[in-house]
Design a protein around this motif. Structure first.
Motif: not given
Length: 240
Positions: A205-213, A215-220, A228-240
């Protein structure tokens, strides 16, 4: 020692299992990373506290972290009280980390949410200047310090992450650090009693849980965190 990241786990192997690849990646980028284990895992069914000490030392070398200490709190019985909070505050002020990563907010093992809340509370209290602490035998009180952000890794339960980190290329090192805990995980030749984490399914599961996450963001591979708080970025382009 000033650290960029301080990862804290209730038991030796919590950090490796949950954010080991993230730490290995940050170390490779030149970040200073440390680990604190709250207990020695002395109540664990397999192995002993002494074997866990040795395994934790070996795992830290594999990940390349700059520091690892054990608080020697009572496994299964530590509590989130003033005494334990002050012990953690001293370490936060000593290491002055920008980021703290700690246990899951909810989990099967009772020490995991306890450790999560203990560290979170200590992070807040550590920033209050009227709380006076001294590190070791130093004569001067420590300066207040509060990390910029606290992240909680995901453990047994499938908690929905708020942040997902691409750890592609670092899973091999993570798995190697996990398997440094030879007494804890799957070994077909072991005569130790079986536990929820000693099955081959858990190790896989160490491997397949990381692989599944991943998959959901388009990486290996990826590791997930709640925050605990909002995730803040300077620009929408900072988000993949």
């Amino acid at each position: 020692m000033k650290l960029d990241i301080l990862a804290i786990g209730a038991h030796p192997d919590d950090v490796e299992l949950s954010c080991g690849a993230t730490l290995a990646k940050e170390v490779s980028k030149g970040k200073k990373v440390g680990i604190i284990d709250l207990t020695r895992g002395e109540l664990g069914t397999r192995g002993t506290a002494d074997t866990r000490d040795e395994e934790a030392f070996n795992a830290a070398k594999i990940l390349g972290v700059h520091s690892r200490i054990n608080m020697r709190f009572a496994d299964g019985f530590f509590v989130n009280d003033k005494t334990h909070q002050l012990d953690i505050i001293k370490m936060i002020r000593y290491y002055q980390p920008e980021i703290i990563i700690c246990n899951a907010i909810d989990d099967r093992h009772i020490d995991h949410p306890k450790g999560s809340q203990l560290v979170s509370d200590a992070c807040f209290l550590s920033g209050l200047k009227k709380i006076e602490t001294f590190y070791s035998d130093e004569e001067q009180p420590q300066e207040p310090w509060r990390p910029k952000v606290v992240y909680h890794y995901i453990q047994w339960k499938d908690i929905q992450p708020d942040v997902v980190v691409d750890v592609t290329g670092f899973m091999e090192k993570k798995v190697e650090s996990v398997l440094a805990y030879k007494t804890q995980f799957f070994d077909p030749n072991s005569q130790e009693p079986e536990t929820p984490i000693s099955s081959k399914n858990f190790t896989d599961s160490v491997e397949y849980r990381a692989r599944n996450l991943g998959r959901l963001i388009g990486v290996e591979h990826a590791e997930g965190y709640t925050v605990e708080r909002f995730v803040a970025v300077d620009s929408l382009f900072d988000l993949k």
